[in-house]
Design a protein around this motif. Structure first.
Motif, PDB file in Angstrom:
ATOM      1  N   PRO B 125      -4.036  40.660  58.314  1.00 38.41           N
ATOM      2  CA  PRO B 125      -4.115  40.336  56.891  1.00 38.41           C
ATOM      3  C   PRO B 125      -3.568  38.918  56.705  1.00 38.41           C
ATOM      4  CG  PRO B 125      -2.833  42.342  57.276  1.00 38.41           C
ATOM      5  CD  PRO B 125      -3.078  41.730  58.599  1.00 38.41           C
ATOM      6  N   PHE B 126      -4.412  38.003  56.237  1.00 35.83           N
ATOM      7  CA  PHE B 126      -4.013  36.594  56.353  1.00 35.83           C
ATOM      8  C   PHE B 126      -2.781  36.252  55.531  1.00 35.83           C
ATOM      9  CE2 PHE B 126      -7.728  36.900  53.490  1.00 35.83           C
ATOM     10  CZ  PHE B 126      -7.085  36.621  52.294  1.00 35.83           C
ATOM     11  N   GLN B 127      -2.402  37.134  54.599  1.00 34.69           N
ATOM     12  CA  GLN B 127      -1.193  36.849  53.829  1.00 34.69           C
ATOM     13  C   GLN B 127       0.046  36.796  54.710  1.00 34.69           C
ATOM     14  OE1 GLN B 127      -3.389  39.268  52.859  1.00 34.69           O
ATOM     15  NE2 GLN B 127      -4.037  38.769  50.791  1.00 34.69           N
ATOM     16  N   VAL B 128      -0.030  37.466  55.870  1.00 34.64           N
ATOM     17  CA  VAL B 128       1.109  37.466  56.782  1.00 34.64           C
ATOM     18  C   VAL B 128       1.467  36.045  57.204  1.00 34.64           C
ATOM     19  CG1 VAL B 128       1.836  38.211  59.069  1.00 34.64           C
ATOM     20  CG2 VAL B 128       0.589  39.771  57.621  1.00 34.64           C
ATOM     21  N   LEU B 129       0.465  35.174  57.250  1.00 34.14           N
ATOM     22  CA  LEU B 129       0.684  33.827  57.770  1.00 34.14           C
ATOM     23  C   LEU B 129       1.275  32.889  56.725  1.00 34.14           C
ATOM     24  CD1 LEU B 129      -2.847  33.607  59.393  1.00 34.14           C
ATOM     25  CD2 LEU B 129      -0.798  34.581  60.374  1.00 34.14           C
ATOM     26  N   THR B 130       1.328  33.324  55.475  1.00 35.23           N
ATOM     27  CA  THR B 130       1.622  32.417  54.362  1.00 35.23           C
ATOM     28  C   THR B 130       2.814  31.490  54.586  1.00 35.23           C
ATOM     29  OG1 THR B 130       0.799  34.112  52.889  1.00 35.23           O
ATOM     30  CG2 THR B 130       2.057  32.343  51.896  1.00 35.23           C
ATOM     31  N   PHE B 131       3.999  32.066  54.775  1.00 34.30           N
ATOM     32  CA  PHE B 131       5.199  31.231  54.722  1.00 34.30           C
ATOM     33  C   PHE B 131       5.327  30.289  55.914  1.00 34.30           C
ATOM     34  CE2 PHE B 131       5.996  34.821  51.938  1.00 34.30           C
ATOM     35  CZ  PHE B 131       6.258  34.136  50.762  1.00 34.30           C
ATOM     36  N   PRO B 132       5.095  30.763  57.149  1.00 32.24           N
ATOM     37  CA  PRO B 132       5.134  29.806  58.255  1.00 32.24           C
ATOM     38  C   PRO B 132       4.067  28.713  58.132  1.00 32.24           C
ATOM     39  CG  PRO B 132       5.320  32.026  59.079  1.00 32.24           C
ATOM     40  CD  PRO B 132       4.987  32.143  57.639  1.00 32.24           C
ATOM     41  N   LEU B 134       2.799  27.510  55.404  1.00 32.15           N
ATOM     42  CA  LEU B 134       3.268  26.611  54.352  1.00 32.15           C
ATOM     43  C   LEU B 134       4.315  25.651  54.902  1.00 32.15           C
ATOM     44  CD1 LEU B 134       3.286  26.062  51.260  1.00 32.15           C
ATOM     45  CD2 LEU B 134       5.220  27.610  51.134  1.00 32.15           C
ATOM     46  N   ARG B 135       5.251  26.204  55.674  1.00 30.89           N
ATOM     47  CA  ARG B 135       6.320  25.377  56.228  1.00 30.89           C
ATOM     48  C   ARG B 135       5.759  24.358  57.219  1.00 30.89           C
ATOM     49  NH1 ARG B 135      11.954  26.208  56.741  1.00 30.89           N
ATOM     50  NH2 ARG B 135      12.765  25.015  58.486  1.00 30.89           N
ATOM     51  N   MET B 136       4.803  24.797  58.035  1.00 35.86           N
ATOM     52  CA  MET B 136       4.208  23.870  59.001  1.00 35.86           C
ATOM     53  C   MET B 136       3.472  22.745  58.284  1.00 35.86           C
ATOM     54  SD  MET B 136       2.774  26.516  61.767  1.00 35.86           S
ATOM     55  CE  MET B 136       2.102  25.494  63.044  1.00 35.86           C
ATOM     56  N   PHE B 157      -6.117  24.857  57.861  1.00 33.40           N
ATOM     57  CA  PHE B 157      -5.883  26.297  57.955  1.00 33.40           C
ATOM     58  C   PHE B 157      -7.181  27.094  58.014  1.00 33.40           C
ATOM     59  CE2 PHE B 157      -5.480  30.555  56.506  1.00 33.40           C
ATOM     60  CZ  PHE B 157      -4.593  31.021  57.443  1.00 33.40           C
ATOM     61  N   TYR B 224      -7.061  32.685  47.756  1.00 34.68           N
ATOM     62  CA  TYR B 224      -5.634  32.753  48.034  1.00 34.68           C
ATOM     63  C   TYR B 224      -5.045  31.425  48.477  1.00 34.68           C
ATOM     64  CZ  TYR B 224      -1.309  34.505  50.048  1.00 34.68           C
ATOM     65  OH  TYR B 224       0.001  34.736  50.338  1.00 34.68           O
ATOM     66  N   VAL B 228      -1.717  28.836  47.461  1.00 28.95           N
ATOM     67  CA  VAL B 228      -0.479  28.698  48.221  1.00 28.95           C
ATOM     68  C   VAL B 228      -0.270  27.269  48.708  1.00 28.95           C
ATOM     69  CG1 VAL B 228       0.633  29.386  50.371  1.00 28.95           C
ATOM     70  CG2 VAL B 228      -0.443  31.099  48.940  1.00 28.95           C
TER      71      VAL B 228
END
Lengths: 385, 289
Positions: B125-132, B134-136, B157, B224, B228
């Motif tokens: 589920p691509f939402q899992v990747l959100t925070f890392p 974003l940080r990258m 992305f 999405y 983000v």
């Protein structure tokens, strides 16, 4: 010297950029040194590398990154330099790249997620018992007793609510598959009218979820001239409509999500039906199979690959559900799902808690992992054949 | 063929079949019809007593289309969408084609696992990747510049994420091509790059078209990631449409209906003109498992 440091600060790559550049250079060097030891080695490595590096860095690594981040307290507004210095420590005019500070807190975020979820089995049964109520359908009850037995949404914390809704998604979203199968059987004719009808059933698949959300907001609207108002009145939701009623809003959104999903299943099943072995069907008919038996014993087994891919895509879709919820209810009326809760925690109005958001996403991933392992082992087995 | 052709059925069964088919089609198209009708009414018409029902717009008022097409931020987001989607299609399809060739036609230890990684990553589920991610995106870059809050973040992305599906698709397609061609070319002394560009690539043209269309649709429809990875007005069309619906044109249903139709138009046009490629692309995965 300051001239050069200025230039370096203006155009110099950041450490992450340097790492990535080193990774690319390392791969090329590896391909032409170690790779030479193998037949076609350099070509194989150079052909695989771009896709694998891109996918690895921006898709695979962030999965681990989320797990790592979920063990930290990360806030959107607590910013430091990416090299570890505080913003206040910087000299005048000195710049740095800003990222969020990560403070290790262990499993605190997970504790927060599972805090206050009902763990007592009795309480759980009582809460979830409210979801479905057969008493309510009992016609011998008086009006008052029925009203007491009216099914209602259990009182839960936000994360527990999202979890429950995701489970409901996982179950109800699958209904798109039998509907798709039925439509595919209906459409599998060579008449020119059915040939014209097929694209009508396919096209919702290419619509953006945003468009689907608007579409069903029109269908579900509750203005005086709403096409479904009579139904809402009849069921007893009245002016709230399906999207305004606790618990039912989730189901309304799932029904909206069926629309493109059914279209997808129709496409897949029609392809499956055209690939069906006609001789087997004839043989079955000679043996006296007809109607349901023929379908169950001879057609369905041949449609198994199509069913498998439909189940895979539907399951993923159920766990990824975000767009429709975010557009149609913004998670209100008890329609929150994990993916949207994660967004709310990270970017919502009272959000900015990236660490906790990452925790929710890891939990979402762990649920998915069960399915991923099952799907991928199945696919590898098929690929090996 | 299953079910048997309808002209071989009894007349009663045929009548039943056709009435069913027509009824189902009408029900199926109801939401779309409602959208079209809403888009062609003026706001005054919608707010009258029967306005939101299935009444024909009288007079025909394409007010909604006019308003949304007069919005400059909507036009900007359309341009942004194309600026993101086209490079993504090139990156994902290009990288995946070469990788798919090696995964399909070269035998080496671990190739099944490598393929499985691409397939599995595609299921995440691509939402899992959100925070890392974003940080990258905030951390990556040169000097003051970082891809965060620019179209580059979206290109990078989406390009990376869609590569997974493309590898899955291309590997399955190339695996079905005859290996004898490649063997023959190698006998003639062609190196791998020549084999790929002279033998494989010409055979891939239909697959490339189908895959490109699919990726175009997937990325165009995404809601999405521009939520983000970008801020402010830098949004792709679906996101911008929701943004406008929540702000400027709240409760202006004809405008939103018109906007929805325009957002849906590019994938729909591709779909109706290149239907066969589209369906072929989608079902390739289904038949190969």
């Amino acid at each position: 010297m300051s001239f050069f440091t200025d230039i370096w600060q203006a155009v110099g790559p950041t450490s992450l950029t340097l790492w990535l550049a080193a990774l690319v250079a390392g791969t090329v060097i590896f391909a032409f040194t170690v790779g030479r030891l193998f037949r076609y080695g350099p070509a194989r490595i150079l052909f695989l590398a771009p896709a694998f590096l891109l996918f690895g860095v921006f898709v695979l690594y962030p999965i681990g990154g989320s797990a790592w981040m979920s063990l930290h307290d990360v806030r959107a507004d607590r910013i430091i330099c990416s090299d570890g210095r505080e913003i206040a420590e910087l000299d005048d005019g000195e710049r740095c790249r800003r990222v969020q500070k990560m403070e290790f807190v262990g499993l605190k975020n997970y504790q927060r997620f599972f805090a206050k979820t009902p763990r007592n089995i009795k309480r759980l049964r009582k809460e979830f018992g409210k979801l479905v109520s057969f008493q309510y359908l009992n016609p011998t009850l008086t009006e008052q007793e029925r009203e007491k037995a009216r099914p209602s949404y259990p009182r839960l914390t936000d994360p527990a609510e999202a979890l429950l809704n995701n489970v409901i998604w996982l179950i109800l979203f699958q209904i798109a598959i039998p509907i798709g199968l039925a439509l595919a059987v209906l459409l599998n004719q060579n008449h020119f009218v059915t040939r014209l009808m097929k694209p009508m059933f396919f096209f919702p698949f290419v619509l953006s979820p945003t468009v689907i959300a608007f579409l069903f907001q029109f269908v579900y609207n509750t203005s005086d001239s709403s096409p479904l108002l009579w139904f809402f009145e009849w069921v007893g939701w009245g002016k709230d409509g399906i999207l305004g009623t606790n618990g039912w809003s989730n189901i309304g959104i799932i029904i909206a999500a069926w629309y493109p999903q059914i279209a997808y299943c129709v496409i897949i099943y029609l392809a499956g039906l055209t690939a069906i072995n006609a001789e087997l069907i004839e043989a079955g008919k000679l043996d006296g199979a007809a109607g349901i038996t023929l379908f169950q014993k001879i057609v369905m087994p041949q449609l198994w690959p199509a069913t498998f891919i439909c189940v895979v895509v539907t399951t993923i879709g159920a766990l990824r559900s975000f767009d429709l919820v975010h557009v149609m209810t913004v998670g209100g009326q008890k329609s929150e799902v994990l993916a949207r809760l994660m967004y709310e925690v990270g970017f919502g109005e009272n959000g900015g808690n990236y660490g906790y958001g990452a925790t929710i996403s890891v939990i979402l991933f762990l649920i998915m992992l069960v399915f991923i392992i099952f799907f991928v082992t199945n696919m590898i087995r098929q690929a090996d054949d | 063929m299953y079910p048997s052709p309808e002209h071989t059925w009894r007349p009663g069964a045929r009548l039943f079949y056709w009435s069913c088919a027509i009824a189902v089609t009408l029900v199926w198209l109801t939401p779309i019809m409602l959208l079209l009708l809403t888009a062609l009414k003026s706001n005054v018409q919608i707010n009258t007593e029967q306005g939101a029902k299935f009444t024909l717009p009288s007079p025909l008022m394409p007010e909604g289309f006019m308003t949304i097409l007069g919005s400059s931020s909507f036009w900007t987001s359309i341009v942004y969408s194309f600026m993101v989607v086209l490079p993504v299609v090139c990156i994902a399809v290009g990288f995946a084609t070469v990788a798919g060739y090696v995964l399909a036609k070269h035998k080496f230890p671990g190739r099944t696992w490598l393929f499985a990684i691409f397939v599995a990553g595609n299921f995440v589920p691509f939402q899992v990747l959100t925070f890392p991610v974003l940080r990258m995106m905030q951390d990556l870059g040169f000097g003051d510049w970082s891809p965060y809050n620019s179209l580059w973040a979206l290109i990078i992305f989406h390009g990376a994420f869609q590569t997974g599906f493309c590898v899955f698709f291309m590997r399955n397609f190339i695996a079905a091509l005859p290996s004898e061609l490649i063997e023959a070319a190698r006998m003639e002394g062609a190196n791998e790059f020549q084999v790929f560009s002279k033998i494989i690539l010409p055979l891939l043209r239909p697959a490339l078209a189908a895959l490109g269309l699919l990726i175009f649709t997937f990325v165009w429809n995404d809601f999405y990631w521009s939520l983000v990875l970008t801020q402010g007005d830098l949004m792709l069309v679906p996101t911008q449409l929701v943004n406008l619906a929540r702000g400027q044109w709240q409760n202006q249903w004809n405008v939103m209906a018109g906007g929805s139709i325009i957002v849906a138009l590019p994938p729909l046009v591709f779909f109706f003109f290149l239907q066969r490629q589209f369906v072929a692309g989608l079902t390739l995965g289904a038949q190969k498992g």
